[in-house]
Design an enzyme around this catalytic site. Structure first.
Site, PDB file in Angstrom:
ATOM      1  CD  GLU A 288     123.727  60.629  55.709  1.00  0.00           C
ATOM      2  OE1 GLU A 288     122.659  61.153  55.936  1.00  0.00           O
ATOM      3  OE2 GLU A 288     124.153  60.699  54.724  1.00  0.00           O
TER       4      GLU A 288
ATOM      5  CD  GLU B  28     126.232  65.100  54.697  1.00  0.00           C
ATOM      6  OE1 GLU B  28     126.396  64.099  54.636  1.00  0.00           O
ATOM      7  OE2 GLU B  28     126.071  65.850  55.746  1.00  0.00           O
TER       8      GLU B  28
END
Length: 267
Positions: A121, A141
């Site tokens: 990210e 995730e």
């Protein structure tokens, strides 16, 4: 030059080098690291002598994501200035990770080893990306019942083809450096241990250019990305025309005519 706990900040000519420095945890993001990162982005923008930023990691790793255990165990206290900063600015960690904060200066990532979860990210907030052949990428995730809330569901489909973005987001599988280059997540794969060297070479190329032009180009690319094409083209003229009136533009023309390297002074 300094930095904070878990982050080293150094100057190398016109490049600010930021090193995520928590190798025992594969440079997992901690509060001190995040606070230091945000400060470093501000430092780079405030210093006109800095023309580029290189972001890398220590100990053969880039970043393994957020260290949830460490965040939970770090106990707040009256003498905990880092906690106090995050309490005063609940958006601080997102700005540090470049979720919706964009430095004016180009940011070049030099990746070795794991660059996963929050690491991938953070990577999406950089402009140029170079990785060692053994680097690993991925958004894990969904495998843990979590959500990649650092901007990936928005930015990733805008940066790589949608089908590849959806596969990365929904499978949670790891990607090799070769795969990441093939889908466009990174730009170059180099031998292990040489990503930082290549990033510094790239930074030198950026630094040799007119800084006002470089910053205007970067800003326009980002700001135009979400606009319809007619509006984006209008923005390009708005941002681009003033560059032609700068002293650096005149110096570039003179240097070309005189067959010499240009000396840009940010004017």
């Amino acid at each position: 030059m300094g930095g904070t706990e878990h982050l080293t900040v150094e100057r190398a000519g016109a490049t600010l080098v930021l090193t995520l420095d928590r190798p025992e945890a594969r440079n997992a993001l901690s509060l001190p690291m995040l606070a230091g990162l945000y400060d470093a982005w501000l430092l780079a923008d405030a210093d006109d002598d800095v023309r580029s930023v290189v972001l890398t990691g220590a100990g053969g790793a880039f970043c393994s994501g957020m260290d949830l255990k460490a965040l939970a165990e770090r106990r707040p206290g009256a003498d905990d200035p880092v906690r106090a900063r995050f309490k005063a600015d609940p958006d601080l960690h997102w700005k540090a990770m470049l979720r919706h904060h964009r430095p004016r200066k180009p940011v070049i990532a030099a990746v070795e080893g794991p660059c996963v979860a929050g690491g991938t990210e953070l990577l999406q907030g950089t402009d140029i990306r170079i990785a060692g052949s053994g680097a690993v990428f991925g958004l894990f995730e969904v495998r843990r019942g979590l959500f990649p809330i650092g901007g990936s569901t928005v930015r990733l489909p805008r940066q790589i083809p949608r089908t590849h973005a959806m596969e990365m987001l929904l499978t949670g599988r790891p990607y090799t450096a070769a795969e990441a280059e093939r889908i466009g997540l990174i730009g170059h794969v180099v031998p292990d241990g040489t990503a930082l060297e290549r990033a510094m070479e790239t930074a030198a190329l950026v630094n040799a250019n007119a800084p006002l032009a470089v910053e205007a180009v970067k800003a326009c690319v980002h700001d135009a990305a979400a606009l319809p094409e007619p509006d984006a083209l209008a923005l390009e003229l708005e941002r681009g025309r003033p560059v032609f009136d700068t002293a650096d533009a005149k110096e570039g023309a003179r240097a070309f005519a005189e067959k010499r390297p240009a000396v840009f002074r940010r004017g």
